[in-house]
Scaffold this motif. Structure first.
Motif, PDB file in Angstrom:
ATOM      1  N   ASP A 102       0.852  -1.184   0.000  1.00 49.78           N
ATOM      2  CA  ASP A 102       0.000   0.000   0.000  1.00 49.78           C
ATOM      3  C   ASP A 102       0.890   1.237   0.000  1.00 49.78           C
ATOM      4  OD1 ASP A 102      -2.214  -1.588   0.044  1.00 49.78           O
ATOM      5  OD2 ASP A 102      -2.701  -1.256   2.155  1.00 49.78           O
ATOM      6  N   THR A 103       0.480   2.254  -0.728  1.00 51.35           N
ATOM      7  CA  THR A 103       1.342   3.427  -0.910  1.00 51.35           C
ATOM      8  C   THR A 103       0.690   4.693  -0.375  1.00 51.35           C
ATOM      9  OG1 THR A 103       2.364   2.449  -2.873  1.00 51.35           O
ATOM     10  CG2 THR A 103       2.579   4.829  -2.598  1.00 51.35           C
ATOM     11  N   LEU A 104       1.313   5.269   0.638  1.00 48.94           N
ATOM     12  CA  LEU A 104       0.944   6.598   1.121  1.00 48.94           C
ATOM     13  C   LEU A 104       1.910   7.651   0.577  1.00 48.94           C
ATOM     14  CD1 LEU A 104       0.215   5.798   4.884  1.00 48.94           C
ATOM     15  CD2 LEU A 104      -1.445   6.044   3.042  1.00 48.94           C
ATOM     16  N   LEU A 105       3.124   7.230   0.273  1.00 47.03           N
ATOM     17  CA  LEU A 105       4.166   8.130  -0.219  1.00 47.03           C
ATOM     18  C   LEU A 105       4.552   7.668  -1.624  1.00 47.03           C
ATOM     19  CD1 LEU A 105       6.165  10.460   0.553  1.00 47.03           C
ATOM     20  CD2 LEU A 105       7.766   8.659   1.226  1.00 47.03           C
ATOM     21  N   THR A 106       4.114   8.392  -2.632  1.00 48.87           N
ATOM     22  CA  THR A 106       4.377   7.991  -4.009  1.00 48.87           C
ATOM     23  C   THR A 106       5.777   8.406  -4.439  1.00 48.87           C
ATOM     24  OG1 THR A 106       3.564  10.050  -4.993  1.00 48.87           O
ATOM     25  CG2 THR A 106       1.928   8.323  -4.534  1.00 48.87           C
ATOM     26  N   GLU A 107       6.256   7.794  -5.518  1.00 50.47           N
ATOM     27  CA  GLU A 107       7.551   8.160  -6.068  1.00 50.47           C
ATOM     28  C   GLU A 107       7.555   9.612  -6.547  1.00 50.47           C
ATOM     29  OE1 GLU A 107      10.590   5.879  -6.456  1.00 50.47           O
ATOM     30  OE2 GLU A 107       9.346   5.542  -4.683  1.00 50.47           O
ATOM     31  N   HIS A 108       6.426  10.059  -7.084  1.00 52.30           N
ATOM     32  CA  HIS A 108       6.338  11.451  -7.525  1.00 52.30           C
ATOM     33  C   HIS A 108       6.478  12.403  -6.331  1.00 52.30           C
ATOM     34  CE1 HIS A 108       5.175  14.873  -9.973  1.00 52.30           C
ATOM     35  NE2 HIS A 108       4.223  15.178  -9.107  1.00 52.30           N
ATOM     36  N   MET A 109       5.850  12.054  -5.214  1.00 50.49           N
ATOM     37  CA  MET A 109       5.973  12.870  -4.008  1.00 50.49           C
ATOM     38  C   MET A 109       7.417  12.892  -3.523  1.00 50.49           C
ATOM     39  SD  MET A 109       2.512  11.458  -2.148  1.00 50.49           S
ATOM     40  CE  MET A 109       2.882  12.116  -0.530  1.00 50.49           C
ATOM     41  N   LEU A 110       8.063  11.740  -3.554  1.00 52.48           N
ATOM     42  CA  LEU A 110       9.458  11.673  -3.128  1.00 52.48           C
ATOM     43  C   LEU A 110      10.350  12.532  -4.013  1.00 52.48           C
ATOM     44  CD1 LEU A 110       9.947   7.928  -2.146  1.00 52.48           C
ATOM     45  CD2 LEU A 110      10.571   9.886  -0.742  1.00 52.48           C
ATOM     46  N   LEU A 133       2.025  -7.467   4.233  1.00 49.55           N
ATOM     47  CA  LEU A 133       1.523  -6.306   3.503  1.00 49.55           C
ATOM     48  C   LEU A 133       2.461  -5.148   3.768  1.00 49.55           C
ATOM     49  CD1 LEU A 133      -0.592  -4.653   1.899  1.00 49.55           C
ATOM     50  CD2 LEU A 133      -1.788  -4.267   4.085  1.00 49.55           C
ATOM     51  N   GLY A 134       3.199  -4.713   2.760  1.00 44.30           N
ATOM     52  CA  GLY A 134       4.081  -3.570   2.917  1.00 44.30           C
ATOM     53  C   GLY A 134       3.314  -2.264   2.852  1.00 44.30           C
ATOM     54  N   VAL A 135       3.827  -1.262   3.540  1.00 42.70           N
ATOM     55  CA  VAL A 135       3.243   0.084   3.496  1.00 42.70           C
ATOM     56  C   VAL A 135       4.365   1.066   3.187  1.00 42.70           C
ATOM     57  CG1 VAL A 135       1.968   1.870   4.716  1.00 42.70           C
ATOM     58  CG2 VAL A 135       1.470  -0.536   5.187  1.00 42.70           C
ATOM     59  N   LYS A 136       4.246   1.731   2.056  1.00 42.17           N
ATOM     60  CA  LYS A 136       5.244   2.732   1.654  1.00 42.17           C
ATOM     61  C   LYS A 136       4.786   4.070   2.230  1.00 42.17           C
ATOM     62  CE  LYS A 136       7.837   4.191  -2.435  1.00 42.17           C
ATOM     63  NZ  LYS A 136       7.281   5.514  -2.813  1.00 42.17           N
ATOM     64  N   ALA A 137       5.459   4.499   3.283  1.00 43.00           N
ATOM     65  CA  ALA A 137       5.015   5.676   4.025  1.00 43.00           C
ATOM     66  C   ALA A 137       6.198   6.305   4.735  1.00 43.00           C
ATOM     67  CB  ALA A 137       3.935   5.295   5.044  1.00 43.00           C
TER      68      ALA A 137
END
Length: 312
Positions: free
Chosen positions: A5-13, A130-134
């Motif tokens: 699940d992605t809270l922090l997108t690559e575009h945001m980074l 379940l990974g969380v990208k945050a």
């Protein structure tokens, strides 16, 4: 299939990275973002010369069985903040399963690449993952990690001296707010040892890791130097942030996201820091956040402290 699940997108980074360079700083998360940085990090951890990785992993390995016993039987969710590649987490997952506490695994990190490694390893050992990208330093992302009513009891992990990259008092209080009665927190930190501590970081293998994000945008060692500084935190006696910065010796340019950002000769680029602790100061941070210590373990060389805590 790996689920993240992605809270922090690559575009945001990417946007945050450009903004950080303009502000002449390089935050912790960017040291694990670029492919070159991930490769340098994995190489650092695979080399026994990086003593802090060895200390942290050895502590988990030697204590996993006892920690699983203290967790007790029944389903448990392991929420790992700053999970990285998740190899230390896997030791705990295995110990929990062996002692009648079937775990589910939720690694959290800003690095897509490291999350994929952590989830793949857990799934390969037949653990639900379940990974969380945050970015858990953001209050909104941390709030999103709060347990739902149906979430089983939790073991929250922050290992590898990850706490040292943030404001320790604020971060421990934020961690405490995630815990319900019956939840546990496993946290570790490096114990301060003066010049020996600095020498553990200011060495060739760690410098390669520190250079990776700069080299990823075109800044080379010929453009300047990385300087390590042993500092103190006047707000928190007994806390010792080991800081570092890049100082340009000539005009150079970072090329990223279609932009060229010039760093003039003599300019400083602040980089991430790594906090170290006196033992009493580390334990005091937990007490100040309303946490009670359930167990303490110290590395064989007395340089790393790992604490299992719960709400007081």
């Amino acid at each position: 299939m790996i689920r993240i699940d992605t809270l922090l997108t690559e575009h945001m980074l990417a946007d945050e990275f450009v903004a950080a360079l303009r502000a002449r700083r390089l935050d912790e998360k960017f040291f694990y973002w670029f492919p070159l940085s991930v490769r340098a990090w994995l190489a650092l951890c695979s080399d026994g010369a990086y003593r802090n990785y060895v200390r942290s992993r050895s502590l988990v390995a030697s204590s996993a069985a006892r920690l699983a016993e203290l967790a007790g039987p029944g389903p448990i969710e392991v929420l790992s903040l700053g999970a990285g590649q998740g190899d230390k987490d896997l030791l705990l997952l295995q110990a929990l399963r062996e002692r009648g506490a079937p775990p589910s695994y939720v690694p959290v990190d800003t690095s897509q690449a490291l999350l994929e490694i952590a989830c793949q390893a857990a799934l390969g050992s037949r653990f639900p993952a379940l990974g969380v990208k945050a970015d858990f330093a953001r209050p909104d992302h941390l709030a999103a990690l709060a347990p739902d009513p149906e979430t089983p009891r939790r073991l929250v992990l922050m290992l590898g001296n990850t706490l040292g990259a943030f404001d320790p008092r604020a971060q421990v209080r934020a961690l405490a707010a995630l815990l319900r009665p019956g939840d546990l927190l496993l946290l570790d930190g490096e114990l301060y040892a003066g010049r020996t501590t600095v020498a553990g970081y200011d060495n060739p293998i760690n410098r390669r890791f520190a250079w990776a994000p700069l080299e990823s945008v075109g800044i080379r060692e010929a453009d300047g130097e990385i300087i390590f500084e042993d500092t103190t935190d006047p707000r928190l006696p007994g806390v010792h942030p080991l800081a570092k910065h890049f100082r340009a010796s000539r005009d150079c340019a970072a090329i990223t996201g279609g932009e060229t950002l010039v760093i003039a000769a003599g300019e400083r680029l602040a980089m991430n820091h790594s906090g170290k602790y006196d033992r009493e100061a580390f334990l005091g941070l937990l007490a100040d956040a309303g946490l009670a210590v359930r167990r303490q373990d110290t590395s064989d060389d007395d340089r790393f402290l790992m604490v299992l805590a719960s709400r007081a």
